[in-house]
Design an enzyme around this catalytic site. Structure first.
Site, PDB file in Angstrom:
ATOM      1  N   ASP A 101       0.760  -1.220  -0.036  1.00 25.96           N
ATOM      2  CA  ASP A 101       0.063   0.078   0.162  1.00 25.96           C
ATOM      3  C   ASP A 101       0.740   1.293  -0.151  1.00 25.96           C
ATOM      4  O   ASP A 101       2.034   1.333   0.445  1.00 25.96           O
ATOM      5  CB  ASP A 101      -0.946   0.047   1.314  1.00 25.96           C
ATOM      6  CG  ASP A 101      -1.828  -1.137   1.307  1.00 25.96           C
ATOM      7  OD1 ASP A 101      -2.057  -1.705   0.032  1.00 25.96           O
ATOM      8  OD2 ASP A 101      -2.382  -1.404   2.528  1.00 25.96           O
TER       9      ASP A 101
HETATM   10  N1  URA Z   1      -1.320  -5.990   4.070  1.00 24.05           N
HETATM   11  C1  URA Z   1      -1.688  -4.754   3.911  1.00 24.05           C
HETATM   12  O1  URA Z   1      -2.774  -4.331   4.433  1.00 24.05           O
HETATM   13  N2  URA Z   1      -1.165  -3.710   3.327  1.00 24.05           N
HETATM   14  C2  URA Z   1       0.211  -3.863   2.744  1.00 24.05           C
HETATM   15  O2  URA Z   1       0.834  -2.836   2.237  1.00 24.05           O
HETATM   16  C3  URA Z   1       0.676  -5.195   2.687  1.00 24.05           C
HETATM   17  C4  URA Z   1      -0.120  -6.192   3.352  1.00 24.05           C
END
Ligand code: URA
Length: 239
Positions: A101
């Protein structure tokens, strides 16, 4: 090495695609069609795929310390992408292995070898990814057990068994810990922690398939993967 692995290392497809190509008679070794992927080759032979000569390429493999605030995409109209941290001569060749993310930091691999990405990121391969998180709230008492069994996060299927460890409280109303999962569903860590009583406010991936984020890398820095790391990730390296 086995012919089918050699072909995959040459980048013509995944191991199973290469087996199919062999079965279809599309592969020749020194001019002869070979239908047995188990035969050993040394790389000195003349090997062809659909009558086009192939050879081991030198692939690019990097470990990158993703900073928060950039996205895992090749283009972003408004903001920065991970590729903006690479010189344009490299950025044009690199593919991003998996997604983090925008607000997540940590370990990301980039390569020009699509088969490597498939091998690493396919849910069928069960490659472990470990995240350090900090979350507001209170963790359910049986959270470790629940993660080990797999939890319902609102998807069709519960999560695959994972590992929750090193739980520490941060003051009265927050906690941190390490969560290891073998899948890569959308927002998976945040959704799992939410189900267990917390709201993640900091997330960092610290390892993939036993390879730890190099502590010498500051956010925004990268380095080539070593031969040993590539072996650990099962590429049988073709650097
Ligand atoms: N899980 C999440 O919630 N976000 C990420 O960036 C990676 C794994």
């Amino acid at each position: 090495m086995r012919l089918e692995k050699y072909l995959a290392d040459c980048g013509i497809g995944t191991r199973s695609q290469c087996k199919t190509y062999i079965r279809q008679g599309l592969i020749k070794v020194d001019g002869a069609v070979i239908k047995n992927g188990a035969i050993k080759v040394r790389g000195t032979e003349k090997i062809s795929f659909q009558d086009k000569s192939i050879s081991l390429q030198k692939n690019l493999y990097f470990m990158f310390h993703k900073p928060a605030g950039c996205i895992c995409a090749t283009k972003d109209e408004d903001g920065k992408t991970v590729l903006d941290y690479f010189p344009s001569s490299l950025a044009g060749k690199l593919l991003i292995a998996g997604r983090l993310d925008k607000d997540t930091e940590g370990l990301l691999f980039l390569t020009d070898n699509g088969a490597f990405i498939h091998q690493l990121m396919s849910p069928k391969k069960h490659v472990e990814k470990t995240y350090y998180f900090e979350a507001a709230g209170r963790l359910l008492e049986d959270a470790v057990q629940r993660v080990a069994e797999g939890i319902d996060i609102g998807d069709e299927l519960p999560t695959k068994p994972g590992k929750l460890q090193n739980i520490q409280t941060i003051g009265q109303e927050a906690f941190s810990g390490l969560l290891t999962i073998k899948e890569g569903r959308y927002h998976q860590v945040k959704r799992m922690i939410k189900t267990l009583g917390g709201k993640v406010f900091y997330l960092k991936r610290i390892s993939i398939g036993g390879i730890n984020l190099d502590e010498a890398l500051s956010p925004g820095e990268y380095r080539p993967l070593t031969e040993e790391e590539l072996q650990m990730l099962g590429t049988g390296s073709v650097k």
